[in-house]
Design a protein around this motif. Structure first.
Motif, PDB file in Angstrom:
ATOM      1  N   GLU A 118       0.841  -1.192   0.000  1.00 34.02           N
ATOM      2  CA  GLU A 118       0.000   0.000   0.000  1.00 34.02           C
ATOM      3  C   GLU A 118       0.875   1.240   0.000  1.00 34.02           C
ATOM      4  OE1 GLU A 118      -2.485  -0.422   3.454  1.00 34.02           O
ATOM      5  OE2 GLU A 118      -4.030  -1.526   2.354  1.00 34.02           O
ATOM      6  N   LEU A 119       0.414   2.271  -0.714  1.00 30.78           N
ATOM      7  CA  LEU A 119       1.134   3.533  -0.847  1.00 30.78           C
ATOM      8  C   LEU A 119       0.198   4.671  -0.455  1.00 30.78           C
ATOM      9  CD1 LEU A 119       3.589   5.225  -1.855  1.00 30.78           C
ATOM     10  CD2 LEU A 119       2.622   5.053  -4.144  1.00 30.78           C
ATOM     11  N   TYR A 120       0.644   5.501   0.514  1.00 30.12           N
ATOM     12  CA  TYR A 120      -0.190   6.579   1.042  1.00 30.12           C
ATOM     13  C   TYR A 120       0.451   7.935   0.805  1.00 30.12           C
ATOM     14  CZ  TYR A 120      -2.911   3.106   3.682  1.00 30.12           C
ATOM     15  OH  TYR A 120      -3.721   2.057   4.046  1.00 30.12           O
ATOM     16  N   GLU A 121      -0.399   8.923   0.584  1.00 31.04           N
ATOM     17  CA  GLU A 121       0.014  10.323   0.612  1.00 31.04           C
ATOM     18  C   GLU A 121      -0.199  10.818   2.041  1.00 31.04           C
ATOM     19  OE1 GLU A 121      -1.155  14.673  -1.307  1.00 31.04           O
ATOM     20  OE2 GLU A 121      -2.653  13.122  -0.956  1.00 31.04           O
ATOM     21  N   THR A 122       0.860  11.244   2.701  1.00 31.10           N
ATOM     22  CA  THR A 122       0.750  11.568   4.126  1.00 31.10           C
ATOM     23  C   THR A 122      -0.032  12.851   4.373  1.00 31.10           C
ATOM     24  OG1 THR A 122       2.895  12.696   4.044  1.00 31.10           O
ATOM     25  CG2 THR A 122       2.893  10.381   4.676  1.00 31.10           C
ATOM     26  N   ALA A 123       0.098  13.851   3.502  1.00 32.37           N
ATOM     27  CA  ALA A 123      -0.576  15.130   3.737  1.00 32.37           C
ATOM     28  C   ALA A 123      -2.090  14.981   3.721  1.00 32.37           C
ATOM     29  CB  ALA A 123      -0.133  16.161   2.702  1.00 32.37           C
ATOM     30  N   GLY A 124      -2.612  14.171   2.801  1.00 31.69           N
ATOM     31  CA  GLY A 124      -4.059  14.011   2.686  1.00 31.69           C
ATOM     32  C   GLY A 124      -4.587  12.742   3.297  1.00 31.69           C
ATOM     33  N   ASN A 125      -3.717  11.937   3.951  1.00 39.79           N
ATOM     34  CA  ASN A 125      -4.132  10.657   4.545  1.00 39.79           C
ATOM     35  C   ASN A 125      -4.845   9.769   3.518  1.00 39.79           C
ATOM     36  OD1 ASN A 125      -3.141  11.655   6.929  1.00 39.79           O
ATOM     37  ND2 ASN A 125      -5.127  12.153   7.795  1.00 39.79           N
ATOM     38  N   LYS A 126      -4.328   9.752   2.278  1.00 38.92           N
ATOM     39  CA  LYS A 126      -5.005   9.045   1.194  1.00 38.92           C
ATOM     40  C   LYS A 126      -4.212   7.829   0.737  1.00 38.92           C
ATOM     41  CE  LYS A 126      -7.092  13.253  -0.713  1.00 38.92           C
ATOM     42  NZ  LYS A 126      -7.140  14.156  -1.892  1.00 38.92           N
ATOM     43  N   SER A 130      -2.099   0.480  -4.583  1.00 38.99           N
ATOM     44  CA  SER A 130      -1.884  -0.794  -3.887  1.00 38.99           C
ATOM     45  C   SER A 130      -1.790  -1.908  -4.919  1.00 38.99           C
ATOM     46  CB  SER A 130      -3.018  -1.086  -2.895  1.00 38.99           C
ATOM     47  OG  SER A 130      -4.242  -1.282  -3.588  1.00 38.99           O
ATOM     48  N   PHE A 131      -1.192  -3.015  -4.523  1.00 33.76           N
ATOM     49  CA  PHE A 131      -1.206  -4.200  -5.384  1.00 33.76           C
ATOM     50  C   PHE A 131      -1.118  -5.444  -4.506  1.00 33.76           C
ATOM     51  CE2 PHE A 131       3.406  -3.333  -5.186  1.00 33.76           C
ATOM     52  CZ  PHE A 131       3.917  -4.588  -4.879  1.00 33.76           C
ATOM     53  N   ASN A 132      -1.586  -6.569  -5.072  1.00 33.65           N
ATOM     54  CA  ASN A 132      -1.584  -7.848  -4.364  1.00 33.65           C
ATOM     55  C   ASN A 132      -1.093  -8.941  -5.307  1.00 33.65           C
ATOM     56  OD1 ASN A 132      -3.172  -7.337  -1.661  1.00 33.65           O
ATOM     57  ND2 ASN A 132      -4.349  -6.301  -3.252  1.00 33.65           N
ATOM     58  N   GLY A 133      -0.480  -9.951  -4.718  1.00 30.65           N
ATOM     59  CA  GLY A 133      -0.044 -11.093  -5.498  1.00 30.65           C
ATOM     60  C   GLY A 133       0.236 -12.266  -4.584  1.00 30.65           C
ATOM     61  N   ARG A 134       0.466 -13.411  -5.174  1.00 27.69           N
ATOM     62  CA  ARG A 134       0.773 -14.596  -4.358  1.00 27.69           C
ATOM     63  C   ARG A 134       1.687 -15.539  -5.116  1.00 27.69           C
ATOM     64  NH1 ARG A 134      -4.953 -17.980  -4.184  1.00 27.69           N
ATOM     65  NH2 ARG A 134      -5.314 -18.082  -6.451  1.00 27.69           N
ATOM     66  N   GLY A 135       2.323 -16.423  -4.370  1.00 33.23           N
ATOM     67  CA  GLY A 135       3.232 -17.386  -4.970  1.00 33.23           C
ATOM     68  C   GLY A 135       3.511 -18.505  -3.989  1.00 33.23           C
ATOM     69  N   SER A 136       4.202 -19.499  -4.483  1.00 39.50           N
ATOM     70  CA  SER A 136       4.495 -20.661  -3.649  1.00 39.50           C
ATOM     71  C   SER A 136       5.721 -20.452  -2.771  1.00 39.50           C
ATOM     72  CB  SER A 136       4.699 -21.900  -4.536  1.00 39.50           C
ATOM     73  OG  SER A 136       5.772 -21.676  -5.453  1.00 39.50           O
ATOM     74  N   ASP A 137       6.608 -19.516  -3.155  1.00 38.12           N
ATOM     75  CA  ASP A 137       7.800 -19.262  -2.357  1.00 38.12           C
ATOM     76  C   ASP A 137       8.190 -17.790  -2.486  1.00 38.12           C
ATOM     77  OD1 ASP A 137       9.025 -18.977  -4.850  1.00 38.12           O
ATOM     78  OD2 ASP A 137       9.754 -21.041  -4.853  1.00 38.12           O
ATOM     79  N   VAL A 138       9.276 -17.412  -1.820  1.00 32.43           N
ATOM     80  CA  VAL A 138       9.695 -16.010  -1.780  1.00 32.43           C
ATOM     81  C   VAL A 138      10.146 -15.505  -3.158  1.00 32.43           C
ATOM     82  CG1 VAL A 138      12.089 -16.504  -1.169  1.00 32.43           C
ATOM     83  CG2 VAL A 138      11.053 -14.354  -0.449  1.00 32.43           C
ATOM     84  N   ASN A 139      10.668 -16.414  -4.000  1.00 33.95           N
ATOM     85  CA  ASN A 139      11.089 -15.997  -5.332  1.00 33.95           C
ATOM     86  C   ASN A 139       9.908 -15.532  -6.184  1.00 33.95           C
ATOM     87  OD1 ASN A 139      13.901 -16.500  -5.057  1.00 33.95           O
ATOM     88  ND2 ASN A 139      13.533 -18.698  -5.302  1.00 33.95           N
ATOM     89  N   GLU A 140       8.769 -16.191  -6.031  1.00 32.36           N
ATOM     90  CA  GLU A 140       7.587 -15.768  -6.768  1.00 32.36           C
ATOM     91  C   GLU A 140       7.032 -14.456  -6.208  1.00 32.36           C
ATOM     92  OE1 GLU A 140       4.695 -18.839  -7.175  1.00 32.36           O
ATOM     93  OE2 GLU A 140       6.091 -20.228  -8.154  1.00 32.36           O
ATOM     94  N   LEU A 141       7.188 -14.238  -4.919  1.00 35.88           N
ATOM     95  CA  LEU A 141       6.804 -12.940  -4.356  1.00 35.88           C
ATOM     96  C   LEU A 141       7.698 -11.832  -4.908  1.00 35.88           C
ATOM     97  CD1 LEU A 141       6.127 -13.778  -0.581  1.00 35.88           C
ATOM     98  CD2 LEU A 141       4.530 -13.757  -2.503  1.00 35.88           C
ATOM     99  N   LEU A 142       8.965 -12.140  -5.081  1.00 36.14           N
ATOM    100  CA  LEU A 142       9.896 -11.176  -5.663  1.00 36.14           C
ATOM    101  C   LEU A 142       9.470 -10.813  -7.090  1.00 36.14           C
ATOM    102  CD1 LEU A 142      12.584  -9.620  -5.335  1.00 36.14           C
ATOM    103  CD2 LEU A 142      13.742 -11.651  -6.232  1.00 36.14           C
ATOM    104  N   ALA A 143       9.020 -11.814  -7.841  1.00 36.81           N
ATOM    105  CA  ALA A 143       8.564 -11.570  -9.215  1.00 36.81           C
ATOM    106  C   ALA A 143       7.321 -10.665  -9.220  1.00 36.81           C
ATOM    107  CB  ALA A 143       8.273 -12.895  -9.908  1.00 36.81           C
ATOM    108  N   VAL A 144       6.466 -10.816  -8.201  1.00 30.56           N
ATOM    109  CA  VAL A 144       5.279  -9.970  -8.093  1.00 30.56           C
ATOM    110  C   VAL A 144       5.691  -8.503  -7.919  1.00 30.56           C
ATOM    111  CG1 VAL A 144       3.273  -9.395  -6.657  1.00 30.56           C
ATOM    112  CG2 VAL A 144       3.785 -11.784  -7.198  1.00 30.56           C
ATOM    113  N   ILE A 145       6.688  -8.271  -7.055  1.00 30.86           N
ATOM    114  CA  ILE A 145       7.170  -6.904  -6.826  1.00 30.86           C
ATOM    115  C   ILE A 145       7.733  -6.306  -8.106  1.00 30.86           C
ATOM    116  CG2 ILE A 145       8.945  -5.533  -5.658  1.00 30.86           C
ATOM    117  CD1 ILE A 145       8.576  -7.278  -3.214  1.00 30.86           C
ATOM    118  N   GLU A 146       8.559  -7.062  -8.803  1.00 26.98           N
ATOM    119  CA  GLU A 146       9.185  -6.550 -10.020  1.00 26.98           C
ATOM    120  C   GLU A 146       8.161  -6.256 -11.112  1.00 26.98           C
ATOM    121  OE1 GLU A 146      11.943  -9.656 -10.806  1.00 26.98           O
ATOM    122  OE2 GLU A 146      13.540  -8.783  -9.557  1.00 26.98           O
ATOM    123  N   ALA A 147       7.076  -7.011 -11.145  1.00 25.61           N
ATOM    124  CA  ALA A 147       6.062  -6.828 -12.185  1.00 25.61           C
ATOM    125  C   ALA A 147       5.109  -5.677 -11.884  1.00 25.61           C
ATOM    126  CB  ALA A 147       5.272  -8.124 -12.379  1.00 25.61           C
TER     127      ALA A 147
END
Length: 309
Positions: A118-126, A130-147
């Protein structure tokens, strides 16, 4: 003078743009995910997420991605982010003088690992992204971040461009209105004023015999409107000078405040008292920066409006 006005305006907006500080907090983990994704793995996920922020929001475009050391120095020693979400993240962002703050969390869904950010703007509390993903191991989570993180951080750039464009259009519209009501310049073509000859008898009676043959111009004593015109031009320089002085003062205040806020956020501390002092200095620097920008914009608008009179 119009070129000077717009040059000052662009410089003011560039100062305002330099205030975009982005903080990427450490990746948290919920429940049993802590065992599946240990701290060092989560720390690496944070590094990759921060690296993506640097790529999408480069320093040459007036974005500052806060380092892990910057964030740790500004956080209170007792601050735990493992259970911090939503408004708590926003408050943390304000405590570390960040304009935007984001964090990823690792969890479980069935037999899969999940990753949410999740990404917030602090001045406006907004919540702005955001994004969500899933995988079987940490390497697949890493791929979610890169994508998904490039579009995730691009939302900051879109919001900042909207803010800057809105502020710039407001000032330009006011300047356009002022320029549209400026009176046209007088015709520089010289006007030949006819010389009126008075009768010989009238000359003799008015000035005596020794003035016979001289001509009296009809426009003698009629230069008062010209003096008034130049007086009005002189009066115009009064608001113009005041506007220029206010603009320069505002720019100086904004630069000093921005430097103070940045330096305070990067200072190291070893006690809670030092942390509070750094935090207070950063907030006062941000306030000074905002006041300076306001004064500079008001002065620049005054320069434009001075041409209307």
């Amino acid at each position: 003078m119009n070129r000077l006005f717009f040059a000052i305006l662009i410089f003011i907006l560039s100062i305002n743009a330099s205030a975009a500080f982005v903080a990427v907090l450490e990746t948290a983990a919920d429940g049993s995910a802590k065992d599946s994704v240990p701290f060092l793995d989560r720390q690496y996920l944070t590094n990759v997420l921060r690296e993506q922020a640097v790529k999408e929001l480069p320093a040459v475009q007036n974005y500052t991605i806060m380092t892990r050391e910057n964030i740790q120095q500004m956080l209170p020693p007792s601050k735990a982010l493992e259970e911090c979400e939503g408004s708590c993240l926003v408050e943390t962002g304000k405590n570390i003088a960040a304009d935007y703050v984001c964090q990823a969390r690792v969890g479980r869904f069935g037999n899969s690992l999940t990753l949410s950010a999740e990404l917030y703007e602090t001045a406006g509390n907004k919540l702005i992204a955001s994004f969500n993903g899933r995988g079987s191991d940490v390497n697949e989570l890493l791929a979610v971040i890169e994508a998904k993180s490039p579009e995730f951080f691009h939302s900051v750039k879109e919001l900042e461009m909207f803010k800057r464009g809105k502020a710039g259009n407001s000032v330009v519209q006011e300047t356009t209105v002022a320029d549209s009501i400026v009176a046209p310049l007088p015709d520089p073509t010289p006007v030949n004023v006819p010389v009126v000859e008075t009768p010989l008898a009238a000359k003799t009676e008015a000035v005596g015999e020794n003035k016979i043959g001289e001509s009296i111009p009809a426009n003698v004593g009629q230069n008062a409107p010209t003096k008034e015109k130049y007086a009005k031009k002189g009066i115009r320089w009064v608001p113009l000078s005041i506007g220029a002085a206010a603009t320069v003062t505002g720019v100086v205040l904004a630069v000093v405040g921005n430097s103070k806020a940045k330096n305070s956020s990067e200072k190291k501390y070893s006690t809670e008292a030092e942390y509070k002092k750094n935090h207070d200095d950063a907030k006062s620097g941000q306030t000074l920066r905002g006041v300076g920008i306001g004064i500079a914009i008001a002065g620049a608008v005054g320069i434009g409006l001075s041409f209307a009179f």
